[in-house]
Write a protein that holds these residues in place. Sequence first.
Motif, PDB file in Angstrom:
ATOM      1  N   VAL A  83    -141.814  83.187 -16.617  1.00  0.00           N
ATOM      2  CA  VAL A  83    -140.686  82.688 -15.830  1.00  0.00           C
ATOM      3  C   VAL A  83    -141.117  82.462 -14.389  1.00  0.00           C
ATOM      4  O   VAL A  83    -140.790  81.427 -13.781  1.00  0.00           O
ATOM      5  N   CYS A  84    -141.861  83.403 -13.825  1.00  0.00           N
ATOM      6  CA  CYS A  84    -142.363  83.230 -12.453  1.00  0.00           C
ATOM      7  C   CYS A  84    -143.296  82.036 -12.359  1.00  0.00           C
ATOM      8  O   CYS A  84    -143.233  81.254 -11.404  1.00  0.00           O
ATOM      9  N   HIS A  85    -144.139  81.883 -13.362  1.00  0.00           N
ATOM     10  CA  HIS A  85    -145.057  80.740 -13.383  1.00  0.00           C
ATOM     11  C   HIS A  85    -144.276  79.431 -13.464  1.00  0.00           C
ATOM     12  O   HIS A  85    -144.625  78.447 -12.806  1.00  0.00           O
ATOM     13  N   GLY A  86    -143.210  79.407 -14.269  1.00  0.00           N
ATOM     14  CA  GLY A  86    -142.373  78.208 -14.382  1.00  0.00           C
ATOM     15  C   GLY A  86    -141.680  77.867 -13.077  1.00  0.00           C
ATOM     16  O   GLY A  86    -141.570  76.693 -12.707  1.00  0.00           O
ATOM     17  N   GLN A  87    -141.214  78.879 -12.345  1.00  0.00           N
ATOM     18  CA  GLN A  87    -140.568  78.616 -11.059  1.00  0.00           C
ATOM     19  C   GLN A  87    -141.564  78.069 -10.046  1.00  0.00           C
ATOM     20  O   GLN A  87    -141.245  77.144  -9.293  1.00  0.00           O
ATOM     21  N   LEU A  88    -142.776  78.618 -10.023  1.00  0.00           N
ATOM     22  CA  LEU A  88    -143.802  78.097  -9.123  1.00  0.00           C
ATOM     23  C   LEU A  88    -144.178  76.661  -9.488  1.00  0.00           C
ATOM     24  O   LEU A  88    -144.398  75.826  -8.611  1.00  0.00           O
ATOM     25  N   TYR A  89    -144.230  76.383 -10.784  1.00  0.00           N
ATOM     26  CA  TYR A  89    -144.534  75.033 -11.245  1.00  0.00           C
ATOM     27  C   TYR A  89    -143.445  74.051 -10.792  1.00  0.00           C
ATOM     28  O   TYR A  89    -143.744  72.959 -10.326  1.00  0.00           O
TER      29      TYR A  89
END
Length: 131
Positions: A83-89
Amino acid sequence: MVEGSRQWHKKLHFALLGYRTTVCTSVGENPYSLVYGTEAVIPVEVEIPSLRIIVEAEINDDEWVKSRLEQLSLIDEKRLVSVCHGQLYQQRIARAYNKKVRPRKFEVRQLVLRRILPHWVEAKGKFTPNW
């Protein structure tokens, strides 16, 4: 090999396996590992065992259950990381998009060019002409 486009359903499960085991750029994980908490065993590994399959085959049932429970307990952490990776993306994509956008402000009574599209019988929604 399947010939023609009428037999696409015969290769659908291969396409789904490929999609579910490929790492998605947006979340940094593959969908299979996010759902099941472990990496998928591809059909080739069943015929020609890899090191992972050999190790799992040599452990007894109690050890396998313990390792599986450990993997499942870590799945929530893996999901939070994705989820954190998706938000950064999403932030990176928004920043790249906003670099190219030129903000414009229109004042009341300012003349702007309005494009009138050709008349379509089946035009619906925002593309229908206002006249």
